[in-house]
Structure formats: C-alpha cells, structure tokens
Design a protein around this motif. Structure first.
Motif, mmCIF file in Angstrom:
data_model
loop_
_atom_site.group_PDB
_atom_site.id
_atom_site.type_symbol
_atom_site.label_atom_id
_atom_site.label_comp_id
_atom_site.label_asym_id
_atom_site.label_seq_id
_atom_site.Cartn_x
_atom_site.Cartn_y
_atom_site.Cartn_z
ATOM 1 N N GLU A 41 39.598 5.688 12.726
ATOM 2 C CA GLU A 41 40.576 6.324 11.849
ATOM 3 C C GLU A 41 40.259 6.552 10.377
ATOM 4 O O GLU A 41 39.419 5.845 9.747
ATOM 5 N N GLU A 54 39.101 -0.836 1.309
ATOM 6 C CA GLU A 54 39.088 -0.281 2.986
ATOM 7 C C GLU A 54 39.589 1.087 2.912
ATOM 8 O O GLU A 54 40.533 1.506 2.290
ATOM 9 N N SER A 57 39.129 2.646 9.708
ATOM 10 C CA SER A 57 38.672 1.420 10.626
ATOM 11 C C SER A 57 38.180 2.357 12.076
ATOM 12 O O SER A 57 38.549 3.383 12.084
ATOM 13 N N GLU A 59 37.637 1.227 16.034
ATOM 14 C CA GLU A 59 38.148 0.424 17.024
ATOM 15 C C GLU A 59 37.240 0.567 18.514
ATOM 16 O O GLU A 59 36.804 1.697 18.856
ATOM 17 N N ALA A 64 38.494 -4.491 16.515
ATOM 18 C CA ALA A 64 38.777 -3.496 15.622
ATOM 19 C C ALA A 64 38.302 -4.048 14.219
ATOM 20 O O ALA A 64 37.987 -5.090 13.746
ATOM 21 N N SER A 65 37.615 -2.975 13.487
ATOM 22 C CA SER A 65 36.947 -3.366 12.243
ATOM 23 C C SER A 65 37.183 -2.313 11.107
ATOM 24 O O SER A 65 37.400 -1.170 11.351
ATOM 25 N N GLU A 66 37.686 -3.133 10.150
ATOM 26 C CA GLU A 66 37.982 -2.074 8.832
ATOM 27 C C GLU A 66 36.803 -1.497 8.266
ATOM 28 O O GLU A 66 35.656 -2.008 8.436
ATOM 29 N N LEU A 67 36.649 -0.404 7.771
ATOM 30 C CA LEU A 67 35.569 0.384 7.155
ATOM 31 C C LEU A 67 35.692 0.236 5.632
ATOM 32 O O LEU A 67 36.715 0.342 5.007
ATOM 33 N N TYR A 68 34.617 -0.015 5.020
ATOM 34 C CA TYR A 68 34.955 -0.416 3.218
ATOM 35 C C TYR A 68 34.017 0.805 2.640
ATOM 36 O O TYR A 68 32.883 1.139 3.067
ATOM 37 N N ARG C 315 43.767 -8.082 15.964
ATOM 38 C CA ARG C 315 43.893 -7.751 14.755
ATOM 39 C C ARG C 315 44.310 -8.782 13.802
ATOM 40 O O ARG C 315 44.327 -9.096 12.602
ATOM 41 N N LYS C 318 46.408 -8.351 10.868
ATOM 42 C CA LYS C 318 46.554 -6.926 10.485
ATOM 43 C C LYS C 318 47.116 -6.215 11.625
ATOM 44 O O LYS C 318 46.896 -4.862 11.607
#
Lengths: 126, 483, 444
Positions: A41, A54, A57, A59, A64-68, C315, C318
């Motif tokens: 995403e 953020e 993300s 998946e 799932a991992s957020e992107l910074y 999640r 979230k």
C-alpha cells in the motif's frame, strides 16, 4: 545483501539520493523477515511525507508491517507495478522492487550507512 | 470438488412451485435488474448431496477431538437443538414486545432473557447483564464503550486502555475502535506483575482488559493487588470471559472487583460454533457501570409480567437491532438449567484436571515454558522440534493426519512455536491418552524422520494450501480473480 | 454428572500422574479471599425436565397470530433442506476454519456464499458475513471513513431507524458527524441528499427498498457522490434483490444487507446475518473473514481464509475492525436456502410477496380514511395512514390474532397514524381478506 551505496533507516527502509530525488524501498532483510509479500500500500503522487511518519504498509500472508518515511518531501512517483506484482519486492528489493521517489525537502537525519545497518540487523536477528 | 455453481443447469427447478404475477405488473422496468443473478439452478437431491459431501470435508467436535486453545470446543448437547427449534421461539417477530398490547404475545421469550441474565449474574457475581452483544468481540466493544460512557459521565479525562501482551488480538482492536489509545503491558513469568502495571498506570488510564486465567492458562494470582491499583486511579477492570470455563464455582469475577465482563456463551455454555458463529457475547457489569448498559432492558413487573424498559438516560444506546442472538442464548440457558450448580462447578474441575493431566504427560516430549499447575489450558513450545526444522505448524498438520483437530498455534504471541491445548471437560480419558500418544509419536518422528511431519497432512482432501497464491490471486468468488 | 465422562477411578489415575492429592489442589492459587461469596444456582435438571420447562415457556408465546410485521425482518418460507443440511454436526460443531485442510467444507461453502451474494448484489467481493444488517451498516461506514479520511456521514431518514440508532451508539466516541436528510412522505429525498454531499462527505447511506417499502433507483445519487469522492453505501433486501435493480448497476461502492430473509427464522431478533459486499478497490478496507480459492501442493483446488493482514489477530489495534467470528452457520443457511430455491425459486418468492402486498394495499386503501402514505412503486411492504393512532389499532387487532403491521410512530414523531404493512409468499389471500375486514370494522 546490503548495498554500500545506500542509506538505511532503523525501520528497514533504504534510500538512494540522486540530486534532490530520493528513491525509497525496503531492505533485503526486511522482505526476508516478512516473507512472500501479497500487497503493498503506497501513498498517492503529490502526497507530502514527513521523516519518521507512516506512509504505507506491506502485507504478507501472516504479517502486516507499516512503512515509515526515511526522508521528508513530496512523492513524485510510485512503483505502480507493485499493485499487481508485490513479489518484485521479494525478488529484487533494491532494484525492481523500489517503492517510491520523493523530492526531498530538508536534510534527513539519523540514517545509517551500510556498516551501521549491518550491525543493526545483526543485533535484531538474535 | 466442484462448486454448486459448476453443477448448476439452467432451467432445472428448485423446490418452489408457485408462480406470482410478473414483477413488471407492479414495478416499472427501469427499477428492475437487467439480467438474472446467476444463482444456482439445481435439483433438491443435487443440493443435498453437494452439502453432505462438503460437510464430510470438515472436522467438528461431533467427529473429532478439537483441543483448540482458548476456544473451549466442548461437546454441544443435542437436547439444546430441540429447544432451539421450538416454533414458540423461532417464529417470534422481534418487534412484538415494542407494540402496545403485544408484549403479552412473547412473555415466554422475555422470561428467557430475564432468567438468563439472572443466572449469569449469579454465576459471575455481577450486578446486571445485557445479552445484546452477538459475539465475544462484540461484547468487548460494548464493554469498552461502557467504560468510555462511565468516564464521560464522571467527567474523567481518560484516553488509554491497558492490554497485556498475552491478550487476544480482539482486545486491543476493540479498545482502539472505541477510540482509546492501547498501552501494552509485558507479562512477567507468564502473568501480570504489579510492578509492570505501575510503570504504565496513570490518571489517563480508563481501564485494563484482563483474561483470567490468561491465554497461557495461568491464574493471575496478583489479582487483588491489581484491582486495588486500578481503583486508585478510578480505572475499570475488564474481564475477557474467553476462559471462564476455568473458574466456574471457584471464583466470581464480580466478587474480586471486575467492573465489566463479557462471556462467550458459545464457549463456556456449549452452544455450537457453527464454523465460526453465530456466537453470543453477553456483557455483565458492576453496580457503578449498570446505568450505561445498552437498551432495551427486560424488566419484571410486580405482577410477574415482563416488559421492555428503555428509560435509561445514561445508556450507551443500541449495540444490536433487538435483544442479541436469542436463538443462541436460548441454548445456553437450557444448558445452564441442565447442569445446575454442581454441574457447572464439575465442568470447571474436570476441565482443569484434564488440562493438567495432559500437561504432565507431555512434559518430557515438549518444552513447556511455564510448567506449573495450569487452569483449563496450557501451552507447549515446539522449540526443540524447531531445531530439527519442524515447526509448530508442521506438528499441527501431522495431528490432523491422526484425526485430531490441531491446538491453537502461534498464540499467545509471547511464546515461540506456541501450541495451546484446551481439552475441555467433555472428553474422556481414552481420547486424551490417544492424543497424547499421537503427539509424542510425532515428536519421536521429528527426531527420526522430520520430512514426514513437514509434509503432513496427507490423509485429508487436500494437502497444504498455497496461501500466498490465494492472497495474490484474489480469487474471492467464481467471477473474480486477478489476471 | 452430565457431559463429564471421567469415572472416580480415572480421576484418581489422573491426579496421580499430576502428582496432587485432590482436584481442589489444582485451584490453590485462588486463595480464600477470592472465593465466591455466593453461587446460588438451582441444581441441575434432567434432559426431560429441561425440555418440559422450555416447552412451557415457549407456550407463553403466541405464534399463531397472522402477522403483517416486517420492518426489515421477514417471515419467508424456509425449505426443509436448510435445517437438514446445516444441522450436520460436521458443519455445526466446527470452529472458524483455522486449519484449512480439515475445514474445506466450511471454506468452500463460504466461497460459494460469497459468490452467490456477489451475484445477487452484483458486486465484486463479499466477506464471510458480520453479525447483522446494522453492524454491516456500521462497518461499511467505517470502511468509507478510512478510505476517504473524512468524517462526515450523510444518511437518509428513510433508512431503517434501527440501523440509524445503532450507528449513533457506535460512533459516539469517534468524532464523526452524522447528517440525516429527512424523508418525504416515506420517499427517500434523493435531491436533498445530492445537495448535502460536499468535499467533507465520507459516505452517503441509503436503503432499497427503503424503510417505508418504497423502491428507488440511486444511480444519480451515487454519481453525485462519486464526483465528490464520497463512498456510496446501499442497504438492500436480499429476496427482493433477485428482481430489483442491483447495487452494482446503480454504482454503489459498498452494498450491505440484513440476510435474515434468506433462510433464517425470525427467532426473536437473532441470530441473523450481516451481508457485506464491495467493489474490488474497497476490499482491503473490508472487515471480517474472507475466503479465497487456491491450490494445494499437488495442484488440487482448495480454499483458505485470505487477506488476513487486515484482521485483529495480526494487526491488533490497527486492524480494520475488532470482528473475529462471522455468522458462518447463518451464511451457510443463506447459501443452502438460495441453492434449494434456486434462481427461479427466489424470484418466485419475491414476485409472490410483491403481488400479495399489492393486493393487501388495494384492500386496505379501499377502507374509508385509509390512504397510502407513500406514492410510487413499492415491493412487499408499504406505508399507509389511518384515521386513528396506529398503536391502538395494532393493540385492538392483535387481541383477535391479527398483527396488522408496524407503527411508524415508534420512530417517526409525526407519523402516529402511520402503519407499515408487509407481506411475504406465506401471507395468504384469505388472511389479507380477513385483515381488511377487521380493519374496516375497527375503524367504523
């Protein structure tokens, strides 16, 4: 698998700066930890990023991992191929699997060089 | 196996013989659909055979031991189905008691609601219940909304909810959806330590969500101290009832200081899970939280009549269209009547006995991270097997080949290669022994021939499925797929 | 003890393995101060006694009345095959399909349910269901809020009022603004809704047929929403949807429904079925379980839970929603119901329901003083105004075994004389005739 010419964020994004444009992706280590990606995403072209915030993300089947954002600036291009082929991030995290290009505003701080990043993932792997 | 759509033959008739006038007689063409939907056209026997065959591709409690930790897959007694199918209940339209004079047409149903609430109050020591929440997670959301309403009414400025790292994922999700910031607290030696709580506790904490025994199957023995600490900052203690099966008749959460509790009637009170629902997640409250319960509530008048009562100005409003999953709590009510006081306590005692027996019998073959007296469930870790390249997932699949459903795996998140086993009180000793023997045999096989385990299952309709392909391919219906 | 199989001898053997003397020892951590202050539950009953008690309670409910109640919840005929198949223990006593290899029955059934529902609604994707139509409406609203990052929600007053009050409760703590556009004599005010959409609007929520039974086309409204980048949400009625213009044709982004009318008994309010469907581009915002088709290691077709990274167990705070279970068995009932009736059967049930409602409307409005409240096309439900308070008429007729409908005054202050009347294929012409006669008599 840690290209020496890139800078790295502690959150495992890499940055390659040419002029005032930074290309951003996630590291080989990060994609390996996540496993086969199923979805990426990304923000829209024209969005403004603030370093450390953020911006999207990734998946996989089980995570799932957020992107910074490793830099601040305006998004000028996103890798649209990832929409249909998220596996490019696994196959080629530093080349074809890049995420976005940002016109940098202000100097990013706290980015690691390849050696420092190697030390970081060494410690996280244990 | 072909889908019902692939077996469909246009023109073949289902079981509806009467024909009405054409819809165009009543509704202009531009308001009608322009083509048929494409629902199946199949004969009744085709349908019966299709779904019978489909059912045979499923494990269920009726056919298999199902020790899925935290899910309390106990036997669902058949008599409750007779109750659930009584036309006196199934035919009732839900708006009936809202009509003037029609409340008398559904006194029996209102009595079921009232009596169920009373029994749950006594079992858990709470002041009042709402049966409206339609599942455990829905109960959690209702509970956290009650928490917010309590603090808003008191003028408290509260923004945070504390959730232990061993909690079900629904806890933090529920708190976040109700608008709270989630603060995670680390377990120490498997339970919540008062010192750890002190580090995160301040005036902005609205409450803490606790599962007791927790998801490791351990009793939270610091409970009295935790209750006292939360009282100091006017924070409410929330009880996640997923594991109530471990304490019935031994402790009542209301007596020890919990303010809000949700129960999972489909777990503790034996209503069938139905492949993932419907459940029923009633919420109980202490006296100080009672004014905020959802409407409507059922009131018993002095003359013995039951009526709906909406006059609760501080109520959080409506969380369900009517009174919750009536058809589900009706079965739970019958189950409670059947077991009674002694039966409920015996259920708990035997659930705990069976779990400890299995834990002891498995302690040589597997790492048991918290190997002390557990409650109704316990966790194993497959770390030793992982050294041979066999993971908890592989062991789970090998158990399927032996005809057992697998335990819950990779949860709680704080135990590596976690396998969480909950036998329940309804399984006999021979079943427990067979499962233990099979699991030990799998552990032996890991040493001698790990590949066999890694390739399991081989006896089921399918072998391991490609989940990455599923997520990337997005084939979510017969008509949709990524190119 | 019921359902506990251990014999005293087995208990002794198990205690010996554990290494404790008694079962009580296992509860030692629950110290005296934490023990129950009371546990005053009646002692257990035999199966026969429980059934007798419940028979007695069921008998206090009068279910032999002829009922014209609908208001979003309808008494359609349920083929016998629905109970017979869905009560099979393999479906009935399974959990959420966490181990797909041992759950292909449930998984394939959900996949077929998703297909059937998407075809009925003419949408791309469906989830495995949520609790009910009201929670589906709330979840759809939150999908729109996440997608647009806007906080204003436009709803029609002709949306089922039960869902409006549920939405109000759920969003109390979320800082959303709800703007309600009044109905016009029971018709959805499409122009009013269009005028109210602005750059801050996250979603516009409407219903078809609306609460008053009125049938609409929302294509223009949804076009207007799209222009302002707002999300269009429609709540539909599954049985009638077999005939009516579809959410897909109208251009809805999300279509939800109460699925009770597809094979679920009224059962005093639940369990019901929250149907949720959306376009492909909204699917990542969808809450709840979704099943996808894939292959096993041998290349055989199989089914798994997919797109799980949206969900709470991965999640945590979230996640798109806190929802964990679905109404799986209810979804299965809906699927079997649709299969047993088939395309033609559902269309016929819808046609017959509509035909009976029109007959009923004709007979009732022939009574002096009784008029249609709402003009225009309607389906199997319609709103009329009486010369007297509707609550009183309901009270009078219900004593004679006829419940003539739902009093609109329950939710609409200015409609105390309004009555909402529903028919299904189960409503007989004879019942309609008697209702009309009784009504005529009561209004004299």
């Amino acid at each position: 698998m840690i290209p020496a010419d890139l800078k790295y964020a502690k959150t495992h994004e890499w940055v390659k700066v040419v002029g005032d444009v930074a290309t951003v992706g996630i590291s080989h280590f990060a994609q390996e930890q996540l496993g086969d990606l199923t979805f990426v995403e990304l923000p829209a072209v024209g969005d403004t990023l603030e370093q450390g915030e953020e911006f999207g993300s990734v998946e996989s089947v089980k995570a799932a991992s957020e992107l910074y954002a490793p830099v601040s600036g305006e998004v000028i291009e996103v890798n649209e191929e990832l929409e249909d082929a998220p596996e490019k991030v696994n196959e080629s995290p530093f080349e074809e699997g890049w995420l976005l290009k940002v016109r940098i505003s202000g100097e990013p701080d706290g980015l690691l060089d390849a050696d420092a990043y190697a030390t970081l993932i060494e410690s996280e792997a244990h | 196996m072909k889908t019902i759509f692939e077996q469909s033959v246009p023109g073949r008739e289902g079981c509806w013989p009467c024909e009405g006038l054409s819809e165009e007689t009543f509704i202009p063409k531009e308001l009608l659909r322009n083509e048929e939907a494409g629902l199946p056209s199949a004969g009744e026997l085709d349908v019966v055979r299709h779904f019978t065959k489909l059912s045979q591709r499923n494990f269920g409690v009726d056919g298999n031991f199902y020790p899925l930790g935290s899910c309390t897959m106990k036997y669902n007694p058949k008599f409750t189905e007779v109750v659930g199918a009584m036309p006196g209940f199934t035919r009732l339209h839900p708006v009936l008691p809202q009509l003037q004079g029609a409340g008398r047409l559904c006194q029996g149903a209102l009595e079921v609601i009232y009596e169920t609430e009373q029994l749950l109050c006594e079992i858990t020591g709470m002041n009042a219940y709402t049966l409206h929440p339609m599942a455990g997670a829905h109960g959690e959301l209702t509970g956290v909304m009650l928490m917010a309403a309590y603090h808003r009414d008191k003028g408290n400025k509260k923004t945070k909810v504390i959730v232990p790292d061993s909690a079900h994922g629904t806890n933090p999700a529920s708190a976040a959806i109700a608008g709270f910031e989630v603060v995670s607290i680390e377990s120490r030696d498997g339970i919540i330590a008062p010192e750890a709580l002190r580090e995160v506790l301040d005036d902005e904490v609205a409450g803490m969500m606790m599962t007791c025994p927790n998801t490791l199957g351990l009793f939270e023995k610091n409970l009295p101290e935790i209750v006292a600490m939360l009282r100091e900052v006017d924070a409410l203690l929330y009880y996640d009832g997923a594991n109530l099966n471990a304490i019935m008749g031994k402790m009542r959460v209301g007596d020890v200081g919990f303010d809000i509790v949700h129960l999972n009637l489909h777990k503790t009170f034996a209503t069938p899970h139905g492949g993932g629902g419907p459940g029923s997640g009633p919420v109980g409250v202490s006296e100080r939280v009672t004014p905020y319960l959802p409407v409507s509530r059922v009131q018993k008048l002095e003359d013995g009549q039951f009526v709906l009562d909406y006059d609760h100005p501080k109520s959080i409003g409506y969380v369900a269209p009517f009174y919750g999953n009536f058809g589900v709590f009706l079965k739970a009510y019958s189950y409670i009547l059947r077991l009674g006081k002694t039966g409920l306590a015996r259920a708990t005692e035997n659930a705990v006995l069976s779990a400890n027996y299995m834990r002891k019998r498995l302690e040589d073959a597997f790492e048991i991270p918290y190997n002390r007296t557990c409650m109704h469930e316990f966790v194993l870790s497959a770390v030793r097997q992982a050294e041979k390249g066999v993971r908890a997932l592989d062991i789970a699949k090998a158990l399927l080949d032996k005809g057992h459903h697998a335990p819950t795996i990779y949860f709680p998140l704080i135990v590596k290669e976690c396998m969480m086993i909950e036998p329940t009180e309804t399984e006999n000793k021979a079943t427990l022994d067979t499962f233990v023997d099979d699991l030990v045999a799998i552990a032996d096989m890991v040493q001698s021939d790990p590949e066999v385990i890694q390739n399991a299952p081989v006896t089921l309709p399918v072998t391991r499925l490609d989940e990455t392909k599923a997520a990337r391919g997005m084939e979510l219906t017969e008509d949709l797929a990524n190119a | 003890m019921p359902f506990v199989p251990h014999t005293p001898e087995e208990v002794r053997e198990m205690l010996a393995v554990i290494g404790v003397d008694s079962v009580d020892d296992l509860f030692a951590e629950i110290t005296e101060s934490m023990r129950p202050q009371s546990f005053d539950i009646p002692e257990g009953l035999s199966e026969m006694e429980v059934l007798a008690k419940l028979e007695g309670m069921a008998a206090k409910n009068a279910t032999d009345s002829a009922s014209f109640l609908g208001a979003g919840f309808y008494d359609h005929y349920i083929p016998a095959a629905v109970d017979a198949l869905t009560m099979r223990g393999e479906f009935y006593t399974a959990y959420t399909p966490y181990q797909p290899e041992a759950s292909q029955g449930t998984l394939q059934a959900i996949f077929e349910y998703q297909t059937a529902i998407c075809r009925l609604m003419d949408m791309d994707c469906a989830n495995a269901s949520v609790y009910d139509g009201g929670t589906a409406m709330y979840e759809a609203t939150m999908m729109a809020v996440r997608k647009t990052k806007r906080r204003k929600v436009l709803i029609s007053e002709a949306l089922n009022p039960i869902y409006r009050v549920m939405l109000d409760s759920y969003i109390t703590n979320l800082n959303l603004e709800v703007v309600c556009v009044p109905h016009k004599n029971g018709r959805t005010d499409i122009e009013g809704l269009k005028a109210a959409i602005d750059d801050k609007t996250a979603a516009v929520l409407v219903q078809n047929p609306n609460f008053f039974g009125s049938v609409n086309d929302f294509t223009e409204l949804f076009n207007a929403a799209r222009e302002k980048k707002a999300v269009s949400i429609i709540s539909s009625y599954p049985v009638l949807q077999a005939l009516l213009k579809t959410p897909g044709q109208m251009g809805a982004d999300i279509a939800v429904a109460e699925g009770q009318s597809l094979g679920l008994p009224l059962s005093f309010g639940g369990p019901y079925l929250g149907i949720m469907t959306c376009t492909k581009k909204m699917v990542r915002q969808m809450p709840g379980r979704i099943v996808g088709r894939t292959e096993d290691t041998e290349g055989r077709t199989g089914y798994v839970l997919t797109l799980q990274a949206r969900e709470q167990h991965i999640r945590r705070q979230k996640a798109t929603s806190n929802i964990c279970s679905n109404q799986s068995l209810c979804a299965l009932r809906a699927l079997v119901h649709m299969c047993a009736l088939g395309e033609m059967g559902i269309r016929r049930a819808a046609r017959l329901s509509i035909e009976r409602a029109h007959l009923c409307a004709e007979k009732l409005t022939a009574i002096p003083g009784v008029e249609m409240l709402t003009d225009g096309p309607f389906g199997n439900e319609f709103a009329i105004t009486l010369p007297v308070n509707a609550f009183e008429i309901i009270s009078t007729l219900s004593e004679r075994g006829f419940i003539p409908g739902f009093p609109l005054g329950r939710y609409y202050d200015d409609l105390d004389n309004g009555l909402l009347v529903a028919c299904t294929e189960k409503t007989s012409e004879e019942q309609i005739g008697i209702l009309a006669e009784m009504m005529r008599g009561a209004l004299k």
